[in-house]
Design a protein around this motif. Structure first.
Motif, PDB file in Angstrom:
ATOM      1  N   TYR A  79       0.840  -1.205   0.000  1.00 28.04           N
ATOM      2  CA  TYR A  79       0.000   0.000   0.000  1.00 28.04           C
ATOM      3  C   TYR A  79       0.873   1.254   0.000  1.00 28.04           C
ATOM      4  O   TYR A  79       1.955   1.267   0.598  1.00 28.04           O
ATOM      5  CB  TYR A  79      -0.952   0.014   1.205  1.00 28.04           C
ATOM      6  N   ILE A  80       0.357   2.281  -0.666  1.00 28.26           N
ATOM      7  CA  ILE A  80       1.098   3.532  -0.761  1.00 28.26           C
ATOM      8  C   ILE A  80       0.977   4.299   0.549  1.00 28.26           C
ATOM      9  O   ILE A  80      -0.120   4.449   1.095  1.00 28.26           O
ATOM     10  CB  ILE A  80       0.575   4.384  -1.940  1.00 28.26           C
ATOM     11  N   GLY A 100      -5.338   4.904   1.385  1.00 30.82           N
ATOM     12  CA  GLY A 100      -5.964   3.628   1.729  1.00 30.82           C
ATOM     13  C   GLY A 100      -6.249   2.811   0.480  1.00 30.82           C
ATOM     14  O   GLY A 100      -5.605   2.993  -0.549  1.00 30.82           O
ATOM     15  N   ALA A 147      -8.181   2.224  -2.589  1.00 37.08           N
ATOM     16  CA  ALA A 147      -9.025   3.081  -3.421  1.00 37.08           C
ATOM     17  C   ALA A 147     -10.345   2.388  -3.761  1.00 37.08           C
ATOM     18  O   ALA A 147     -11.409   3.016  -3.747  1.00 37.08           O
ATOM     19  CB  ALA A 147      -8.275   3.469  -4.688  1.00 37.08           C
TER      20      ALA A 147
HETATM   21  N1  URA Z   1      -4.135  -0.124  -4.145  1.00 37.26           N
HETATM   22  C1  URA Z   1      -4.829   0.711  -3.354  1.00 37.26           C
HETATM   23  O1  URA Z   1      -6.042   0.783  -3.427  1.00 37.26           O
HETATM   24  N2  URA Z   1      -4.169   1.448  -2.436  1.00 37.26           N
HETATM   25  C2  URA Z   1      -2.823   1.399  -2.313  1.00 37.26           C
HETATM   26  O2  URA Z   1      -2.270   2.117  -1.482  1.00 37.26           O
HETATM   27  C3  URA Z   1      -2.122   0.522  -3.153  1.00 37.26           C
HETATM   28  C4  URA Z   1      -2.789  -0.224  -4.075  1.00 37.26           C
END
Ligand code: URA
Length: 213
Positions: free
Chosen positions: A197-198, A203, A205
């Protein structure tokens, strides 16, 4: 601060940045998140279509004849990486209503983070169209690279990638695999966490768009 990689455009417009901040906030509701995604997507579409070819056509205004610019060539093709890509699709279609639309179903295996394709439907004549792939999060880059590879196998020659947030890891992955693909993003965040995850990010998406968690 690190400089922006060569084939990345960060859309730093104040409206984009403000809306992105609202999307990042934990307390933003599904309804607001979805609306903001649509609004930012329209603004990103404005940037990603900046160099579409134009030609001239003769028209009559109420006062005179003139030669006026119109878009040239085949309609562009938006390709959404399911499911979160659909959150950007409508905003882009608001700006470019005649675009053709393809869908690629790809999910990340939660253990390996490897991209697994389960659906593919795109227009037949991709080689003649500007293709814009949309996915809100360029995280590991696995799904985005897999989608672009598939589209190239299918003939696409001009491909751009549009997201809300990109991680340095995803950008590097895309640059290594597809250096010809220009990336448009609203921001480049710090890093990925152990689950891909970033961070700080916004969060998941898909969950935030569709209220699934
Ligand atoms: N997909 C997502 O929805 N969020 C992220 O942070 C990474 C991949």
């Amino acid at each position: 601060m690190a400089s922006t990689p060569a084939n990345v455009t960060v859309v730093a417009h104040p409206l984009v940045q403000h809306k992105l901040t609202l999307m990042r906030k934990r307390e933003t509701t599904v309804v607001e998140f979805r609306r903001l995604a649509r609004e930012i997507a329209l603004l990103l579409a404005y940037e990603v279509t900046r160099d579409l070819p134009v030609t001239s056509t003769p028209i009559d205004t109420p006062l005179a004849e003139m030669s006026a610019p119109v878009l040239a060539g085949k309609k562009l093709c938006l390709v959404s990486i399911l499911r979160a890509g659909n959150g950007l699709l409508d905003g882009m279609l608001d700006l470019v209503p005649s675009a053709r639309v393809g869908h690629i179903g790809i999910y990340r295996d939660p253990d390996t983070l490897v991209a697994v394709e389960y659906y593919y439907k795109v227009p037949e004549d991709l080689q003649e169209r500007q293709v814009i792939v949309v996915d809100p999060m360029l995280a590991t880059g696995n799904s985005a690279v897999a989608a672009v590879s598939k589209l190239k196998e299918d003939g696409a020659q001009q491909i751009k990638f549009t997201c809300l947030l990109a991680a340095p890891e995803g950008i590097a992955q895309m640059q290594a695999a597809h250096p010809d693909v220009q990336i448009f993003t609203a921001a480049i965040d710090q890093r990925l966490n152990d689950h891909g995850y970033i961070v700080p990010g916004l969060g998941d998406a898909g969950d935030r768009l569709y209220g699934t968690r």
